[in-house]
Design an enzyme around this catalytic site. Structure first.
Site, PDB file in Angstrom:
ATOM      1  N   ASN A   1      -8.530  25.753 -49.834  1.00 29.11           N
ATOM      2  CA  ASN A   1      -8.624  25.157 -49.181  1.00 29.11           C
ATOM      3  C   ASN A   1      -7.139  24.315 -50.590  1.00 29.11           C
ATOM      4  O   ASN A   1      -6.649  23.449 -51.300  1.00 29.11           O
ATOM      5  CB  ASN A   1      -9.185  23.567 -49.159  1.00 29.11           C
ATOM      6  CG  ASN A   1      -9.371  23.417 -48.154  1.00 29.11           C
ATOM      7  OD1 ASN A   1      -8.896  22.955 -47.077  1.00 29.11           O
ATOM      8  ND2 ASN A   1     -10.951  23.175 -47.927  1.00 29.11           N
TER       9      ASN A   1
ATOM     10  N   GLU B   1     -18.144  26.891 -43.510  1.00 30.42           N
ATOM     11  CA  GLU B   1     -18.445  25.332 -42.382  1.00 30.42           C
ATOM     12  C   GLU B   1     -19.009  25.325 -40.913  1.00 30.42           C
ATOM     13  O   GLU B   1     -19.066  25.532 -40.453  1.00 30.42           O
ATOM     14  CB  GLU B   1     -17.435  25.320 -42.446  1.00 30.42           C
ATOM     15  CG  GLU B   1     -16.208  24.230 -42.627  1.00 30.42           C
ATOM     16  CD  GLU B   1     -15.131  23.468 -42.561  1.00 30.42           C
ATOM     17  OE1 GLU B   1     -15.479  22.809 -41.535  1.00 30.42           O
ATOM     18  OE2 GLU B   1     -14.000  23.679 -42.011  1.00 30.42           O
TER      19      GLU B   1
ATOM     20  N   ASP C   1     -10.113  28.255 -36.696  1.00 29.61           N
ATOM     21  CA  ASP C   1      -8.754  27.517 -37.731  1.00 29.61           C
ATOM     22  C   ASP C   1      -8.555  28.756 -38.657  1.00 29.61           C
ATOM     23  O   ASP C   1      -7.148  28.888 -38.437  1.00 29.61           O
ATOM     24  CB  ASP C   1      -8.318  26.595 -37.405  1.00 29.61           C
ATOM     25  CG  ASP C   1      -9.247  25.761 -38.093  1.00 29.61           C
ATOM     26  OD1 ASP C   1     -10.255  26.018 -38.392  1.00 29.61           O
ATOM     27  OD2 ASP C   1      -8.852  24.628 -39.137  1.00 29.61           O
ATOM     28  N   HIS C   2      -9.583  29.786 -38.923  1.00 26.81           N
ATOM     29  CA  HIS C   2      -8.813  29.969 -40.008  1.00 26.81           C
ATOM     30  C   HIS C   2      -9.395  31.863 -39.883  1.00 26.81           C
ATOM     31  O   HIS C   2     -10.229  32.034 -38.420  1.00 26.81           O
ATOM     32  CB  HIS C   2     -10.082  29.960 -40.801  1.00 26.81           C
ATOM     33  CG  HIS C   2      -9.776  28.770 -42.013  1.00 26.81           C
ATOM     34  ND1 HIS C   2      -9.744  28.539 -42.981  1.00 26.81           N
ATOM     35  CD2 HIS C   2     -10.267  27.121 -41.720  1.00 26.81           C
ATOM     36  CE1 HIS C   2      -9.493  27.612 -43.679  1.00 26.81           C
ATOM     37  NE2 HIS C   2     -10.074  26.622 -42.627  1.00 26.81           N
TER      38      HIS C   2
ATOM     39  N   ASN D   1     -13.832  31.418 -42.745  1.00 26.12           N
ATOM     40  CA  ASN D   1     -14.068  29.750 -42.364  1.00 26.12           C
ATOM     41  C   ASN D   1     -14.284  29.651 -40.788  1.00 26.12           C
ATOM     42  O   ASN D   1     -13.499  29.969 -40.091  1.00 26.12           O
ATOM     43  CB  ASN D   1     -13.697  28.741 -43.150  1.00 26.12           C
ATOM     44  CG  ASN D   1     -13.210  27.228 -42.798  1.00 26.12           C
ATOM     45  OD1 ASN D   1     -14.284  27.181 -41.076  1.00 26.12           O
ATOM     46  ND2 ASN D   1     -13.169  26.339 -43.697  1.00 26.12           N
TER      47      ASN D   1
ATOM     48  N   ASP E   1      -7.254  30.965 -47.877  1.00 21.03           N
ATOM     49  CA  ASP E   1      -8.763  31.904 -48.014  1.00 21.03           C
ATOM     50  C   ASP E   1      -8.410  32.984 -48.841  1.00 21.03           C
ATOM     51  O   ASP E   1      -7.242  33.567 -48.407  1.00 21.03           O
ATOM     52  CB  ASP E   1      -8.730  31.892 -46.017  1.00 21.03           C
ATOM     53  CG  ASP E   1      -9.619  31.373 -45.291  1.00 21.03           C
ATOM     54  OD1 ASP E   1     -10.345  30.015 -45.748  1.00 21.03           O
ATOM     55  OD2 ASP E   1      -8.186  30.538 -44.931  1.00 21.03           O
TER      56      ASP E   1
ATOM     57  N   ASP F   1     -12.884  29.618 -48.596  1.00 14.94           N
ATOM     58  CA  ASP F   1     -11.709  28.344 -48.519  1.00 14.94           C
ATOM     59  C   ASP F   1     -11.828  27.659 -49.181  1.00 14.94           C
ATOM     60  O   ASP F   1     -11.989  26.565 -49.428  1.00 14.94           O
ATOM     61  CB  ASP F   1     -12.332  27.747 -47.350  1.00 14.94           C
ATOM     62  CG  ASP F   1     -11.646  26.617 -46.125  1.00 14.94           C
ATOM     63  OD1 ASP F   1     -10.369  26.646 -47.741  1.00 14.94           O
ATOM     64  OD2 ASP F   1     -11.593  25.788 -45.684  1.00 14.94           O
TER      65      ASP F   1
END
Length: 257
Positions: A148, A34, A247-248, A7, A218, A146
């Site tokens: 989540n 994303e 951030d990933h 991501n 992930d 991802d």
DNA sequence: ATGGTCGACCCTCGA
């Protein structure tokens, strides 16, 4: 065949990081989430210069997914979940060599009990039913993305906070992931590593990365048929240390072939 | 302390 999920949180901002990481890690297939880019703005020429063919399914501002394949043909491309109307561009699937790849940007869900949470659970149900059919047609299947969802307590820095009632770890979300795995899929990371505290995402806030406050959300899932070929897996933390990072971090699995 | 930081975009929302 090294297959990864990342991501990037805006491919517009992160293209230099993606290029650097492709050179460093040399993955054969990458599912990107994303991208936040309309298809007309996807940097396919830049990636082609590095030897990657691409398929992409994007939109402005939110969501957006892509599959990259190094020196390989990409066939039978599917955008979105069949027979599930969704304005959000969260899914792309394709066949690379003889492996079916499904790349998911799973709904975040905001907070337990919200409309977005209900959408997350509906969306996961539709994905489940679709993947059940995909497994029949393509026994050699990798589902990555991802998710989540942090699968269990080892995958969160603080299980007291990230509990049964919290978004990303709630009972219903984890049950939805377990239903997906019950179709005959395996969390590749857990085939090779049983330790707690290995994460793929750290919030930008609270200096979470520096303080080790992460989650493993992930995932790369391999089908029964591919499980014996999954020889290594991991999460590459290094890009999270770079300047202006996503951030990933990328998660990957290596298939012997 | 009901925040904190990003990205996209136009001012606030989504993550």
């Amino acid at each position: 065949m090294k297959i990864a999920s990342w991501n990037v949180n805006s491919l517009n901002v992160r293209l230099p990081h993606l290029e650097q990481w492709l050179r460093d890690a040399a993955p054969d297939v990458v599912g990107v989430q994303e991208t936040k880019l309309e298809d007309a703005r996807f940097p396919d020429a830049v990636l082609a210069a590095l030897g990657y063919r691409t398929v992409f399914h994007g939109q402005k501002t939110y969501n957006g997914v892509a599959i990259l394949a190094h020196d390989r043909m990409i066939a039978d491309v599917q955008m979105g979940i069949p027979d599930f109307h969704d304005d959000q561009k969260r899914v792309v699937a394709a066949t690379v060599d003889d492996v079916r790849i499904i790349n998911l940007y799973v709904v975040n869900g905001q907070d337990v009990g919200t409309e977005k949470y209900a959408y997350k659970l509906r969306w996961l149900e539709a994905v489940h039913d679709w993947i059940a059919r995909e497994l029949q047609a393509h026994p050699k299947l990798v589902v990555l993305g991802d998710f989540n969802i942090a699968p269990d307590a080892r995958d969160v820095h603080d299980p007291a906070v990230w509990n049964d009632d919290h978004i990303l770890t709630s009972t219903a979300e984890r049950a939805a992931l377990q239903r997906l795995l019950a179709l005959g899929l395996h969390d590749a990371f857990r085939l090779h590593n049983d330790e707690a505290g290995v994460f793929s995402w750290w919030d930008y806030r609270q200096a979470a990365f520096r303080r080790g406050m992460g989650l493993r959300i992930d995932l790369t899932l391999v089908s029964d048929a591919l499980k014996p070929l999954a020889v290594a897996s991991g999460i590459d933390r290094e890009p999270r240390t770079w300047e202006r990072p996503s951030d990933h971090a990328p998660a990957w699995v290596q298939l012997a072939r």
